[in-house]
Design a protein around this motif. Structure first.
Motif, mmCIF file in Angstrom:
data_model
loop_
_atom_site.group_PDB
_atom_site.id
_atom_site.type_symbol
_atom_site.label_atom_id
_atom_site.label_comp_id
_atom_site.label_asym_id
_atom_site.label_seq_id
_atom_site.Cartn_x
_atom_site.Cartn_y
_atom_site.Cartn_z
ATOM 1 N N CYS A 55 0.839 -1.200 0.000
ATOM 2 C CA CYS A 55 0.000 0.000 0.000
ATOM 3 C C CYS A 55 0.872 1.247 0.000
ATOM 4 N N PHE A 56 0.388 2.292 -0.639
ATOM 5 C CA PHE A 56 1.045 3.593 -0.551
ATOM 6 C C PHE A 56 0.829 4.171 0.843
ATOM 7 N N ILE A 57 1.838 4.866 1.337
ATOM 8 C CA ILE A 57 1.710 5.509 2.645
ATOM 9 C C ILE A 57 2.064 6.992 2.605
ATOM 10 N N HIS A 58 2.663 7.469 1.500
ATOM 11 C CA HIS A 58 3.087 8.863 1.475
ATOM 12 C C HIS A 58 3.298 9.324 0.035
ATOM 13 N N GLY A 59 2.964 10.600 -0.207
ATOM 14 C CA GLY A 59 3.279 11.213 -1.494
ATOM 15 C C GLY A 59 2.066 11.674 -2.270
ATOM 16 N N ALA A 60 2.298 12.002 -3.522
ATOM 17 C CA ALA A 60 1.249 12.560 -4.382
ATOM 18 C C ALA A 60 0.137 11.547 -4.628
ATOM 19 N N LEU A 61 -1.071 12.063 -4.789
ATOM 20 C CA LEU A 61 -2.245 11.240 -5.073
ATOM 21 C C LEU A 61 -2.790 11.549 -6.460
ATOM 22 N N CYS A 62 -3.181 10.515 -7.187
ATOM 23 C CA CYS A 62 -3.911 10.699 -8.440
ATOM 24 C C CYS A 62 -5.394 10.819 -8.093
ATOM 25 N N VAL A 63 -6.064 11.786 -8.671
ATOM 26 C CA VAL A 63 -7.473 11.982 -8.345
ATOM 27 C C VAL A 63 -8.334 10.876 -8.957
ATOM 28 N N SER A 64 -7.906 10.334 -10.084
ATOM 29 C CA SER A 64 -8.633 9.240 -10.723
ATOM 30 C C SER A 64 -8.123 7.906 -10.201
ATOM 31 N N TYR A 65 -8.976 6.891 -10.267
ATOM 32 C CA TYR A 65 -8.485 5.543 -10.008
ATOM 33 C C TYR A 65 -7.321 5.280 -10.955
ATOM 34 N N SER A 66 -6.217 4.805 -10.419
ATOM 35 C CA SER A 66 -5.018 4.598 -11.240
ATOM 36 C C SER A 66 -5.278 3.574 -12.338
#
Length: 591
Positions: free
Chosen positions: A158-169
Protein backbone atom coordinates in the motif's frame (compact mmCIF):
# COMPACT_ATOMS: atom_id res chain seq x y z
CA UNK A 1 6.63 -13.35 12.34
CA UNK A 2 5.80 -11.12 9.37
CA UNK A 3 8.49 -9.18 7.54
CA UNK A 4 7.66 -5.51 6.94
CA UNK A 5 9.06 -3.77 3.88
CA UNK A 6 9.65 -0.04 3.53
CA UNK A 7 9.66 0.62 -0.22
CA UNK A 8 11.23 3.87 -1.42
CA UNK A 9 11.23 5.54 -4.87
CA UNK A 10 14.29 6.38 -6.94
CA UNK A 11 14.60 8.50 -10.05
CA UNK A 12 18.16 7.30 -10.61
CA UNK A 13 20.93 5.15 -9.18
CA UNK A 14 22.24 7.87 -6.88
CA UNK A 15 18.86 8.39 -5.21
CA UNK A 16 18.34 4.62 -5.00
CA UNK A 17 21.56 4.21 -3.03
CA UNK A 18 20.64 7.05 -0.68
CA UNK A 19 17.21 5.50 -0.10
CA UNK A 20 18.89 2.26 0.95
CA UNK A 21 21.40 4.06 3.19
CA UNK A 22 18.52 5.92 4.86
CA UNK A 23 16.66 2.71 5.68
CA UNK A 24 14.68 1.45 2.69
CA UNK A 25 14.12 -2.31 2.64
CA UNK A 26 13.49 -2.08 -1.10
CA UNK A 27 13.59 0.52 -3.85
CA UNK A 28 11.60 0.80 -7.05
CA UNK A 29 12.89 2.55 -10.14
CA UNK A 30 12.11 2.83 -13.81
CA UNK A 31 13.69 0.75 -16.56
CA UNK A 32 14.96 2.21 -19.82
CA UNK A 33 11.40 2.11 -21.21
CA UNK A 34 7.78 1.35 -20.30
CA UNK A 35 7.81 2.89 -16.85
CA UNK A 36 4.90 5.02 -15.63
CA UNK A 37 7.33 7.93 -15.12
CA UNK A 38 8.91 8.26 -18.55
CA UNK A 39 11.33 10.95 -17.39
CA UNK A 40 12.69 8.68 -14.63
CA UNK A 41 14.19 5.96 -16.84
CA UNK A 42 17.39 4.10 -16.04
CA UNK A 43 19.85 2.00 -18.03
CA UNK A 44 20.44 -1.68 -17.32
CA UNK A 45 23.98 -0.78 -16.24
CA UNK A 46 22.72 1.71 -13.64
CA UNK A 47 20.11 -0.74 -12.34
CA UNK A 48 22.80 -3.42 -12.03
CA UNK A 49 24.85 -1.00 -9.93
CA UNK A 50 21.90 -0.46 -7.59
CA UNK A 51 21.36 -4.22 -7.29
CA UNK A 52 25.02 -4.69 -6.32
CA UNK A 53 24.67 -1.95 -3.69
CA UNK A 54 21.33 -3.15 -2.27
CA UNK A 55 21.72 -6.90 -2.03
CA UNK A 56 24.42 -7.00 0.69
CA UNK A 57 21.77 -5.47 2.97
CA UNK A 58 19.24 -7.98 1.63
CA UNK A 59 17.40 -4.92 0.30
CA UNK A 60 15.44 -5.57 -2.88
CA UNK A 61 15.29 -3.77 -6.19
CA UNK A 62 12.00 -3.61 -8.07
CA UNK A 63 11.79 -2.18 -11.58
CA UNK A 64 8.71 -0.66 -13.14
CA UNK A 65 7.65 -1.92 -16.54
CA UNK A 66 4.13 -0.79 -15.75
CA UNK A 67 2.82 0.91 -18.85
CA UNK A 68 0.83 -0.51 -21.73
CA UNK A 69 2.79 -2.37 -24.38
CA UNK A 70 1.96 -2.14 -28.08
CA UNK A 71 2.20 -5.17 -30.38
CA UNK A 72 5.29 -3.83 -32.13
CA UNK A 73 7.07 -3.41 -28.77
CA UNK A 74 6.64 -6.92 -27.40
CA UNK A 75 10.05 -8.20 -28.50
CA UNK A 76 11.84 -5.21 -26.97
CA UNK A 77 9.99 -5.61 -23.67
CA UNK A 78 10.92 -9.29 -23.60
CA UNK A 79 14.59 -8.36 -24.08
CA UNK A 80 14.31 -5.72 -21.37
CA UNK A 81 12.85 -8.08 -18.76
CA UNK A 82 15.42 -10.74 -19.63
CA UNK A 83 18.18 -8.18 -19.09
CA UNK A 84 16.69 -7.12 -15.74
CA UNK A 85 16.59 -10.75 -14.63
CA UNK A 86 20.23 -11.29 -15.60
CA UNK A 87 21.47 -8.37 -13.48
CA UNK A 88 19.61 -9.65 -10.42
CA UNK A 89 16.51 -7.47 -10.20
CA UNK A 90 14.13 -8.93 -7.62
CA UNK A 91 10.81 -8.18 -9.31
CA UNK A 92 9.17 -6.35 -12.17
CA UNK A 93 6.11 -4.19 -11.46
CA UNK A 94 3.62 -4.50 -14.33
CA UNK A 95 0.20 -3.33 -15.50
CA UNK A 96 -0.09 -4.99 -18.91
CA UNK A 97 -1.32 -8.58 -18.65
CA UNK A 98 0.34 -9.29 -21.99
CA UNK A 99 3.61 -9.60 -20.06
CA UNK A 100 2.31 -12.86 -18.59
CA UNK A 101 2.29 -14.28 -22.12
CA UNK A 102 5.71 -13.00 -23.13
CA UNK A 103 8.84 -15.13 -23.42
CA UNK A 104 10.42 -13.97 -20.16
CA UNK A 105 12.43 -15.64 -17.38
CA UNK A 106 10.82 -16.68 -14.06
CA UNK A 107 11.28 -13.27 -12.47
CA UNK A 108 8.84 -12.31 -9.74
CA UNK A 109 5.95 -10.13 -10.95
CA UNK A 110 4.15 -7.48 -8.90
CA UNK A 111 0.74 -6.11 -9.89
CA UNK A 112 1.07 -2.33 -10.24
CA UNK A 113 -1.36 0.12 -8.70
CA UNK A 114 -2.21 0.81 -12.35
CA UNK A 115 -4.18 -2.46 -12.22
CA UNK A 116 -6.74 -0.60 -10.07
CA UNK A 117 -7.11 -3.33 -7.46
CA UNK A 118 -9.93 -2.44 -5.07
CA UNK A 119 -11.75 -5.70 -4.38
CA UNK A 120 -11.10 -9.11 -2.85
CA UNK A 121 -12.08 -10.75 -6.14
CA UNK A 122 -9.58 -8.75 -8.21
CA UNK A 123 -6.83 -9.40 -5.65
CA UNK A 124 -7.49 -13.13 -5.63
CA UNK A 125 -7.49 -13.26 -9.42
CA UNK A 126 -4.13 -11.49 -9.62
CA UNK A 127 -2.64 -13.82 -7.02
CA UNK A 128 -3.85 -16.94 -8.81
CA UNK A 129 -2.55 -15.87 -12.22
CA UNK A 130 0.96 -15.51 -10.85
CA UNK A 131 1.57 -12.19 -9.12
CA UNK A 132 3.77 -12.37 -6.03
CA UNK A 133 2.83 -8.97 -4.59
CA UNK A 134 -0.24 -6.82 -5.12
CA UNK A 135 -0.22 -3.03 -4.97
CA UNK A 136 -3.65 -1.86 -3.86
CA UNK A 137 -5.50 1.21 -5.09
CA UNK A 138 -4.88 4.32 -3.02
CA UNK A 139 -8.58 5.03 -2.43
CA UNK A 140 -9.20 2.14 -0.02
CA UNK A 141 -10.10 2.38 3.66
CA UNK A 142 -8.26 0.39 6.30
CA UNK A 143 -11.28 -1.92 6.65
CA UNK A 144 -11.29 -2.58 2.90
CA UNK A 145 -7.54 -3.20 2.94
CA UNK A 146 -7.91 -5.60 5.86
CA UNK A 147 -10.60 -7.54 4.03
CA UNK A 148 -8.34 -7.99 1.02
CA UNK A 149 -5.33 -8.98 3.17
CA UNK A 150 -7.47 -11.62 4.88
CA UNK A 151 -8.32 -13.25 1.54
CA UNK A 152 -4.93 -13.46 -0.21
CA UNK A 153 -1.71 -15.19 0.78
CA UNK A 154 0.76 -12.99 -1.11
CA UNK A 155 2.16 -9.77 0.40
CA UNK A 156 -0.05 -6.73 0.00
CA UNK A 157 1.56 -3.37 -0.78
CA UNK A 158 0.00 0.00 0.00
CA UNK A 159 1.04 3.59 -0.55
CA UNK A 160 1.71 5.51 2.64
CA UNK A 161 3.09 8.86 1.48
CA UNK A 162 3.28 11.21 -1.49
CA UNK A 163 1.25 12.56 -4.38
CA UNK A 164 -2.24 11.24 -5.07
CA UNK A 165 -3.91 10.70 -8.44
CA UNK A 166 -7.47 11.98 -8.34
CA UNK A 167 -8.63 9.24 -10.72
CA UNK A 168 -8.49 5.54 -10.01
CA UNK A 169 -5.02 4.60 -11.24
CA UNK A 170 -4.98 3.02 -14.67
CA UNK A 171 -8.38 4.52 -15.47
CA UNK A 172 -7.43 8.14 -16.18
CA UNK A 173 -7.81 9.08 -19.84
CA UNK A 174 -7.89 12.86 -19.47
CA UNK A 175 -4.32 13.38 -20.63
CA UNK A 176 -4.73 10.99 -23.57
CA UNK A 177 -7.99 12.60 -24.72
CA UNK A 178 -6.88 16.21 -24.35
CA UNK A 179 -3.20 16.08 -25.30
CA UNK A 180 -2.52 12.68 -26.86
CA UNK A 181 -0.16 11.91 -23.96
CA UNK A 182 -1.28 8.77 -22.18
CA UNK A 183 -0.93 8.32 -18.42
CA UNK A 184 -0.91 4.59 -19.15
CA UNK A 185 2.21 5.16 -21.26
CA UNK A 186 4.10 7.21 -18.69
CA UNK A 187 3.35 10.58 -20.28
CA UNK A 188 0.67 12.07 -18.02
CA UNK A 189 0.21 15.81 -18.64
CA UNK A 190 -1.35 16.17 -15.17
CA UNK A 191 -4.69 17.65 -16.17
CA UNK A 192 -5.70 17.34 -12.50
CA UNK A 193 -3.14 19.98 -11.48
CA UNK A 194 -4.66 22.73 -13.68
CA UNK A 195 -6.79 25.63 -12.37
CA UNK A 196 -10.47 25.30 -13.33
CA UNK A 197 -13.59 27.44 -13.22
CA UNK A 198 -16.63 25.65 -11.85
CA UNK A 199 -19.68 26.40 -13.99
CA UNK A 200 -23.27 25.37 -13.36
CA UNK A 201 -25.96 24.36 -15.85
CA UNK A 202 -27.00 27.99 -16.29
CA UNK A 203 -23.51 29.12 -17.21
CA UNK A 204 -22.82 30.79 -13.89
CA UNK A 205 -19.21 30.65 -12.74
CA UNK A 206 -19.48 29.37 -9.21
CA UNK A 207 -15.74 29.33 -8.61
CA UNK A 208 -12.90 30.83 -10.63
CA UNK A 209 -9.32 29.63 -11.04
CA UNK A 210 -9.40 26.94 -8.38
CA UNK A 211 -7.46 23.68 -8.46
CA UNK A 212 -10.59 21.60 -8.16
CA UNK A 213 -9.01 18.22 -8.96
CA UNK A 214 -5.63 18.74 -7.30
CA UNK A 215 -5.42 16.52 -4.23
CA UNK A 216 -3.25 17.09 -1.21
CA UNK A 217 -0.41 14.68 -0.58
CA UNK A 218 -0.97 11.39 1.19
CA UNK A 219 0.40 10.93 4.71
CA UNK A 220 -0.46 7.70 6.52
CA UNK A 221 2.16 8.01 9.25
CA UNK A 222 -0.46 8.04 12.02
CA UNK A 223 -2.21 4.99 10.57
CA UNK A 224 0.90 2.80 10.12
CA UNK A 225 0.15 0.47 13.01
CA UNK A 226 -3.44 0.06 11.82
CA UNK A 227 -2.21 -0.79 8.33
CA UNK A 228 0.25 -3.31 9.70
CA UNK A 229 -2.42 -4.90 11.88
CA UNK A 230 -4.71 -4.98 8.83
CA UNK A 231 -2.15 -7.21 7.12
CA UNK A 232 -0.15 -4.87 4.89
CA UNK A 233 3.46 -6.00 4.44
CA UNK A 234 4.94 -3.46 2.03
CA UNK A 235 4.72 0.29 2.62
CA UNK A 236 5.31 2.40 -0.46
CA UNK A 237 6.48 5.98 -0.69
CA UNK A 238 5.43 7.74 -3.90
CA UNK A 239 8.02 9.94 -5.61
CA UNK A 240 10.06 8.66 -8.55
CA UNK A 241 10.29 12.25 -9.76
CA UNK A 242 11.34 13.65 -6.38
CA UNK A 243 14.88 14.83 -5.60
CA UNK A 244 17.37 13.14 -3.31
CA UNK A 245 16.67 15.33 -0.26
CA UNK A 246 12.98 14.39 -0.40
CA UNK A 247 13.77 10.67 -0.59
CA UNK A 248 16.33 10.89 2.21
CA UNK A 249 13.95 12.71 4.55
CA UNK A 250 10.76 10.73 3.93
CA UNK A 251 12.52 7.35 3.92
CA UNK A 252 14.31 8.09 7.20
CA UNK A 253 11.04 9.34 8.72
CA UNK A 254 9.10 6.15 7.98
CA UNK A 255 12.09 3.97 8.85
CA UNK A 256 11.98 5.36 12.38
CA UNK A 257 8.22 4.83 12.69
CA UNK A 258 8.29 1.26 11.41
CA UNK A 259 11.28 0.36 13.59
CA UNK A 260 9.41 1.62 16.65
CA UNK A 261 6.46 -0.63 15.81
CA UNK A 262 8.75 -3.62 15.30
CA UNK A 263 10.54 -2.93 18.59
CA UNK A 264 7.20 -2.87 20.39
CA UNK A 265 6.07 -6.11 18.72
CA UNK A 266 9.24 -8.23 18.31
CA UNK A 267 7.38 -11.54 18.26
CA UNK A 268 5.06 -10.43 15.47
CA UNK A 269 7.09 -8.33 13.04
CA UNK A 270 10.60 -8.01 11.69
CA UNK A 271 12.38 -6.05 8.99
CA UNK A 272 12.73 -7.53 5.53
CA UNK A 273 16.33 -6.30 5.18
CA UNK A 274 19.34 -5.84 7.42
CA UNK A 275 21.66 -3.12 8.62
CA UNK A 276 20.89 -0.20 10.90
CA UNK A 277 20.90 3.26 9.35
CA UNK A 278 22.56 6.04 11.28
CA UNK A 279 20.88 9.31 10.28
CA UNK A 280 22.62 12.66 10.73
CA UNK A 281 19.41 14.75 10.84
CA UNK A 282 15.95 14.69 12.40
CA UNK A 283 13.47 13.64 9.68
CA UNK A 284 10.39 15.82 9.23
CA UNK A 285 7.94 15.34 6.33
CA UNK A 286 6.70 18.92 6.68
CA UNK A 287 10.08 20.19 5.52
CA UNK A 288 9.90 18.35 2.18
CA UNK A 289 7.66 19.11 -0.79
CA UNK A 290 4.01 18.67 0.14
CA UNK A 291 0.68 20.12 -0.92
CA UNK A 292 -0.66 19.81 2.58
CA UNK A 293 -1.52 16.35 3.89
CA UNK A 294 -4.54 14.08 3.79
CA UNK A 295 -5.21 10.53 4.95
CA UNK A 296 -7.54 10.31 1.92
CA UNK A 297 -10.01 7.44 2.45
CA UNK A 298 -8.02 5.40 4.98
CA UNK A 299 -10.53 6.28 7.70
CA UNK A 300 -13.53 6.21 5.42
CA UNK A 301 -15.11 9.49 4.36
CA UNK A 302 -14.34 11.35 7.56
CA UNK A 303 -11.51 13.34 5.98
CA UNK A 304 -12.90 16.68 4.79
CA UNK A 305 -10.23 18.65 2.96
CA UNK A 306 -8.74 16.24 0.46
CA UNK A 307 -7.87 18.80 -2.20
CA UNK A 308 -5.50 21.73 -2.27
CA UNK A 309 -7.83 24.16 -4.01
CA UNK A 310 -5.51 27.18 -3.89
CA UNK A 311 -2.40 25.67 -5.48
CA UNK A 312 -0.84 22.44 -6.74
CA UNK A 313 2.52 23.67 -5.45
CA UNK A 314 4.26 22.82 -2.21
CA UNK A 315 2.73 24.17 1.00
CA UNK A 316 5.85 23.41 3.01
CA UNK A 317 5.84 23.85 6.79
CA UNK A 318 3.91 26.33 8.87
CA UNK A 319 5.98 29.15 10.42
CA UNK A 320 4.70 30.62 13.68
CA UNK A 321 7.47 33.20 14.17
CA UNK A 322 9.27 34.97 11.33
CA UNK A 323 12.43 34.87 13.43
CA UNK A 324 12.55 31.18 12.54
CA UNK A 325 13.19 32.13 8.91
CA UNK A 326 16.66 32.31 7.39
CA UNK A 327 18.07 34.40 4.58
CA UNK A 328 17.48 32.53 1.35
CA UNK A 329 14.37 30.68 2.53
CA UNK A 330 11.27 30.55 0.35
CA UNK A 331 7.85 31.33 1.81
CA UNK A 332 4.29 31.11 0.57
CA UNK A 333 0.95 32.57 1.66
CA UNK A 334 -2.53 33.27 0.34
CA UNK A 335 -2.67 36.87 -0.90
CA UNK A 336 -5.53 39.37 -0.72
CA UNK A 337 -7.03 37.90 -3.91
CA UNK A 338 -7.18 34.44 -2.38
CA UNK A 339 -4.33 33.25 -4.56
CA UNK A 340 -1.22 31.33 -3.62
CA UNK A 341 1.88 33.52 -3.74
CA UNK A 342 5.52 32.77 -3.04
CA UNK A 343 8.60 34.90 -2.45
CA UNK A 344 12.26 34.40 -1.55
CA UNK A 345 13.40 35.87 1.78
CA UNK A 346 16.35 38.25 1.52
CA UNK A 347 16.49 39.06 5.24
CA UNK A 348 14.49 39.71 8.40
CA UNK A 349 14.75 43.32 9.48
CA UNK A 350 12.96 45.03 12.39
CA UNK A 351 10.40 42.25 12.58
CA UNK A 352 9.62 42.48 8.86
CA UNK A 353 10.31 40.08 6.00
CA UNK A 354 12.35 41.73 3.26
CA UNK A 355 11.72 39.74 0.11
CA UNK A 356 13.59 39.41 -3.16
CA UNK A 357 10.73 41.45 -4.62
CA UNK A 358 8.03 43.68 -3.14
CA UNK A 359 5.01 41.79 -1.80
CA UNK A 360 2.00 42.41 0.43
CA UNK A 361 1.25 39.99 3.26
CA UNK A 362 -2.38 40.28 4.40
CA UNK A 363 -2.83 40.67 8.14
CA UNK A 364 -3.34 37.33 9.86
CA UNK A 365 -1.98 35.32 6.92
CA UNK A 366 -0.47 31.92 7.57
CA UNK A 367 3.15 31.93 6.47
CA UNK A 368 4.54 28.64 5.22
CA UNK A 369 8.17 27.91 4.46
CA UNK A 370 8.42 26.11 1.13
CA UNK A 371 12.21 26.19 0.92
CA UNK A 372 14.46 25.84 3.95
CA UNK A 373 17.92 26.84 2.79
CA UNK A 374 19.79 25.48 5.81
CA UNK A 375 17.84 22.21 5.74
CA UNK A 376 18.39 21.76 2.02
CA UNK A 377 22.10 22.45 2.32
CA UNK A 378 22.45 20.00 5.21
CA UNK A 379 20.65 17.21 3.34
CA UNK A 380 22.82 17.66 0.26
CA UNK A 381 25.77 16.46 2.35
CA UNK A 382 26.45 12.87 3.47
CA UNK A 383 23.66 12.20 5.95
CA UNK A 384 23.55 8.45 6.56
CA UNK A 385 25.48 5.24 6.76
CA UNK A 386 24.10 1.75 7.11
CA UNK A 387 26.00 -1.00 8.92
CA UNK A 388 25.48 -4.72 9.47
CA UNK A 389 26.27 -6.17 12.89
CA UNK A 390 29.20 -8.58 12.84
CA UNK A 391 30.40 -11.13 15.42
CA UNK A 392 33.96 -12.47 15.31
CA UNK A 393 35.56 -15.35 17.22
CA UNK A 394 39.32 -15.92 17.02
CA UNK A 395 41.02 -19.09 18.21
CA UNK A 396 44.21 -21.03 17.64
CA UNK A 397 42.98 -22.67 14.42
CA UNK A 398 41.05 -19.90 12.74
CA UNK A 399 38.51 -17.10 12.81
CA UNK A 400 34.74 -17.40 12.55
CA UNK A 401 32.61 -14.53 11.29
CA UNK A 402 28.81 -14.42 11.54
CA UNK A 403 26.41 -11.54 11.05
CA UNK A 404 22.81 -10.49 11.52
CA UNK A 405 21.90 -11.75 8.03
CA UNK A 406 22.62 -15.30 9.17
CA UNK A 407 25.76 -15.52 7.03
CA UNK A 408 28.65 -17.43 8.61
CA UNK A 409 32.17 -18.21 7.39
CA UNK A 410 35.37 -19.61 8.88
CA UNK A 411 38.95 -18.95 7.76
CA UNK A 412 41.81 -21.17 8.84
CA UNK A 413 44.59 -19.45 10.77
CA UNK A 414 47.62 -19.66 8.48
CA UNK A 415 49.75 -16.98 10.10
CA UNK A 416 53.00 -16.73 11.98
CA UNK A 417 52.64 -17.17 15.73
CA UNK A 418 55.11 -16.11 18.34
CA UNK A 419 55.33 -16.48 22.06
CA UNK A 420 53.89 -13.31 23.43
CA UNK A 421 56.37 -10.84 24.87
CA UNK A 422 53.68 -8.22 25.31
CA UNK A 423 49.89 -8.15 25.63
CA UNK A 424 48.20 -8.60 22.25
CA UNK A 425 44.90 -6.86 21.65
CA UNK A 426 43.47 -8.31 18.40
CA UNK A 427 40.07 -6.70 19.02
CA UNK A 428 41.61 -3.29 18.28
CA UNK A 429 42.61 -4.53 14.81
CA UNK A 430 39.28 -6.18 14.05
CA UNK A 431 37.17 -3.28 15.30
CA UNK A 432 38.60 -1.01 12.62
CA UNK A 433 36.35 -1.98 9.73
CA UNK A 434 36.95 1.14 7.64
CA UNK A 435 34.60 1.71 4.70
CA UNK A 436 33.00 -1.73 4.87
CA UNK A 437 29.31 -2.28 5.56
CA UNK A 438 30.07 -3.98 8.88
CA UNK A 439 30.04 -2.88 12.53
CA UNK A 440 31.72 -5.11 15.10
CA UNK A 441 29.04 -6.19 17.57
CA UNK A 442 31.09 -8.70 19.52
CA UNK A 443 34.60 -10.10 19.52
CA UNK A 444 35.68 -13.27 21.30
CA UNK A 445 39.39 -13.95 21.70
CA UNK A 446 40.07 -17.61 22.38
CA UNK A 447 43.78 -17.47 21.59
CA UNK A 448 46.22 -18.91 24.04
CA UNK A 449 47.43 -16.01 26.21
CA UNK A 450 50.99 -16.83 25.19
CA UNK A 451 50.21 -16.58 21.44
CA UNK A 452 51.21 -13.43 19.62
CA UNK A 453 50.28 -12.61 16.00
CA UNK A 454 51.70 -9.50 14.28
CA UNK A 455 49.16 -6.75 13.60
CA UNK A 456 49.95 -6.82 9.87
CA UNK A 457 48.93 -10.48 9.68
CA UNK A 458 45.79 -9.87 11.72
CA UNK A 459 44.89 -7.07 9.30
CA UNK A 460 45.35 -9.42 6.35
CA UNK A 461 43.25 -12.04 8.13
CA UNK A 462 40.53 -9.45 8.74
CA UNK A 463 40.49 -8.55 5.05
CA UNK A 464 40.27 -12.21 4.07
CA UNK A 465 37.42 -13.06 6.39
CA UNK A 466 35.39 -10.00 5.32
CA UNK A 467 35.87 -10.89 1.64
CA UNK A 468 34.70 -14.43 2.39
CA UNK A 469 31.67 -13.03 4.20
CA UNK A 470 30.81 -10.82 1.22
CA UNK A 471 31.10 -13.74 -1.20
CA UNK A 472 29.00 -15.97 1.02
CA UNK A 473 26.32 -13.26 1.33
CA UNK A 474 26.24 -12.87 -2.45
CA UNK A 475 25.97 -16.58 -3.18
CA UNK A 476 23.26 -17.14 -0.56
CA UNK A 477 21.08 -14.19 -1.59
CA UNK A 478 17.45 -15.41 -1.29
CA UNK A 479 15.86 -14.79 -4.68
CA UNK A 480 12.17 -15.42 -5.19
CA UNK A 481 10.65 -16.44 -8.48
CA UNK A 482 7.43 -16.07 -10.43
CA UNK A 483 4.44 -17.92 -9.08
CA UNK A 484 2.72 -20.57 -11.16
CA UNK A 485 -0.31 -19.34 -13.09
CA UNK A 486 -3.58 -21.12 -12.42
CA UNK A 487 -4.95 -21.53 -15.93
CA UNK A 488 -8.36 -22.66 -14.64
CA UNK A 489 -9.21 -19.45 -12.80
CA UNK A 490 -11.79 -17.44 -14.79
CA UNK A 491 -11.57 -13.69 -15.23
CA UNK A 492 -14.04 -11.69 -13.15
CA UNK A 493 -16.30 -10.85 -16.09
CA UNK A 494 -17.02 -12.56 -19.38
CA UNK A 495 -16.63 -9.21 -21.15
CA UNK A 496 -13.26 -7.47 -20.71
CA UNK A 497 -13.93 -3.73 -20.87
CA UNK A 498 -11.71 -0.80 -21.80
CA UNK A 499 -10.93 -0.38 -18.11
CA UNK A 500 -8.50 -3.30 -18.32
CA UNK A 501 -6.49 -1.42 -20.98
CA UNK A 502 -5.90 -4.25 -23.43
CA UNK A 503 -3.35 -2.84 -25.88
CA UNK A 504 -1.82 -5.92 -27.54
CA UNK A 505 -2.61 -9.40 -28.77
CA UNK A 506 -0.85 -11.14 -25.89
CA UNK A 507 -3.03 -9.34 -23.35
CA UNK A 508 -6.09 -10.44 -25.31
CA UNK A 509 -4.80 -14.01 -25.27
CA UNK A 510 -4.31 -13.82 -21.51
CA UNK A 511 -7.94 -12.86 -20.95
CA UNK A 512 -9.14 -15.43 -23.48
CA UNK A 513 -7.20 -18.10 -21.59
CA UNK A 514 -9.13 -17.09 -18.50
CA UNK A 515 -12.51 -17.23 -20.21
CA UNK A 516 -12.81 -13.51 -20.85
CA UNK A 517 -13.66 -11.91 -24.16
CA UNK A 518 -12.14 -8.52 -24.95
CA UNK A 519 -15.11 -6.30 -25.78
CA UNK A 520 -13.22 -3.01 -25.76
CA UNK A 521 -9.55 -2.27 -26.29
CA UNK A 522 -7.51 0.44 -24.65
CA UNK A 523 -8.24 3.96 -25.83
CA UNK A 524 -4.55 4.30 -26.71
CA UNK A 525 -4.95 1.77 -29.54
CA UNK A 526 -8.60 2.36 -30.45
CA UNK A 527 -9.20 6.10 -29.95
CA UNK A 528 -12.64 7.10 -28.71
CA UNK A 529 -13.79 10.42 -30.13
CA UNK A 530 -17.21 10.44 -28.44
CA UNK A 531 -18.05 13.67 -26.67
CA UNK A 532 -19.32 11.82 -23.61
CA UNK A 533 -16.29 9.65 -22.88
CA UNK A 534 -15.49 9.25 -19.18
CA UNK A 535 -11.90 10.46 -18.73
CA UNK A 536 -11.71 10.05 -14.94
CA UNK A 537 -13.45 7.84 -12.40
CA UNK A 538 -12.88 9.16 -8.89
CA UNK A 539 -13.80 8.32 -5.34
CA UNK A 540 -13.07 11.94 -4.58
CA UNK A 541 -16.23 13.99 -4.94
CA UNK A 542 -16.12 17.72 -5.65
CA UNK A 543 -19.59 18.25 -4.18
CA UNK A 544 -18.43 16.82 -0.89
CA UNK A 545 -15.16 18.74 -0.99
CA UNK A 546 -17.08 21.99 -1.44
CA UNK A 547 -19.55 21.15 1.32
CA UNK A 548 -22.59 20.47 -0.89
CA UNK A 549 -22.83 16.68 -0.64
CA UNK A 550 -26.40 15.60 -1.30
CA UNK A 551 -26.21 13.09 1.56
CA UNK A 552 -25.33 15.74 4.10
CA UNK A 553 -27.29 18.73 5.42
CA UNK A 554 -26.07 21.66 3.39
CA UNK A 555 -29.22 23.36 2.17
CA UNK A 556 -28.03 26.73 3.43
CA UNK A 557 -24.73 26.53 1.56
CA UNK A 558 -24.60 29.18 -1.21
CA UNK A 559 -23.51 26.54 -3.72
CA UNK A 560 -26.27 24.09 -2.84
CA UNK A 561 -28.80 25.82 -5.11
CA UNK A 562 -26.56 25.74 -8.19
CA UNK A 563 -28.15 23.69 -10.95
CA UNK A 564 -26.50 20.55 -12.38
CA UNK A 565 -24.81 19.44 -14.51
CA UNK A 566 -21.63 21.11 -13.35
CA UNK A 567 -18.72 21.76 -15.68
CA UNK A 568 -15.08 22.55 -15.03
CA UNK A 569 -13.25 24.72 -17.54
CA UNK A 570 -9.58 25.59 -18.04
CA UNK A 571 -8.80 27.50 -21.22
CA UNK A 572 -10.20 25.38 -24.07
CA UNK A 573 -10.53 22.33 -21.83
CA UNK A 574 -14.06 21.61 -20.63
CA UNK A 575 -15.26 18.59 -18.66
CA UNK A 576 -18.71 17.69 -17.38
CA UNK A 577 -19.09 16.28 -13.87
CA UNK A 578 -21.62 13.62 -12.92
CA UNK A 579 -22.20 12.30 -9.42
CA UNK A 580 -23.01 8.71 -8.52
CA UNK A 581 -24.29 9.32 -5.01
CA UNK A 582 -25.21 5.68 -4.41
CA UNK A 583 -21.58 4.59 -4.80
CA UNK A 584 -20.11 7.93 -3.67
CA UNK A 585 -18.16 8.41 -6.90
CA UNK A 586 -17.68 11.20 -9.40
CA UNK A 587 -17.11 10.94 -13.14
CA UNK A 588 -15.26 13.51 -15.20
CA UNK A 589 -16.54 13.44 -18.77
CA UNK A 590 -15.18 14.96 -21.96
CA UNK A 591 -17.64 17.71 -22.84
Amino acid sequence: MRALELLAPAADKFIAKEAILHGADAVYMGASSHGARKSAANSIEDIAEVVKFAHPFRAKVYVTVNTLVYDNEIHNVEKLINALYKVGVDAVIVQDMGILRMNIPPIELHASTQCDTRTVEKSQFLEKVGFSQIVLARELSIDEIKNICNHVSVPVECFIHGALCVSYSGRCRASQVQTGRSANRGECSQMCRLPYDLVDADGNKILKGKYLLSLRDFNASEQLLELIEAGVSSFKIEGRLKDVTYVKNITAYYRHLIDDIISSNPAQYCRSSYGKSEIAFLPDPNKSFNRGFTTYFLEGRHQKQMASLSTPKSMGESIENIRDLNNGDGISFINEKGQYEGVRVNKIESGRIIGARPFYLPKGSEIRRTFNREWQTALERTTAKRLINLDLELDETGITASDERGVKVRIGLDVDKFKAEKVMEPEKVFSKLGNTIYRLRSFTNNLNPETFIPASQLTALKREVLEALDISALTTYPYSYRKTEDMEIPYLNSCVSAEENVANGLAEKFYNDHKGKVCERAIEVVPNTDSDIVVMNTRYCLRRELGICKKEKNGSHPLAKAREPFYIESGKTRFKLTFDCKNCEMKVIKS
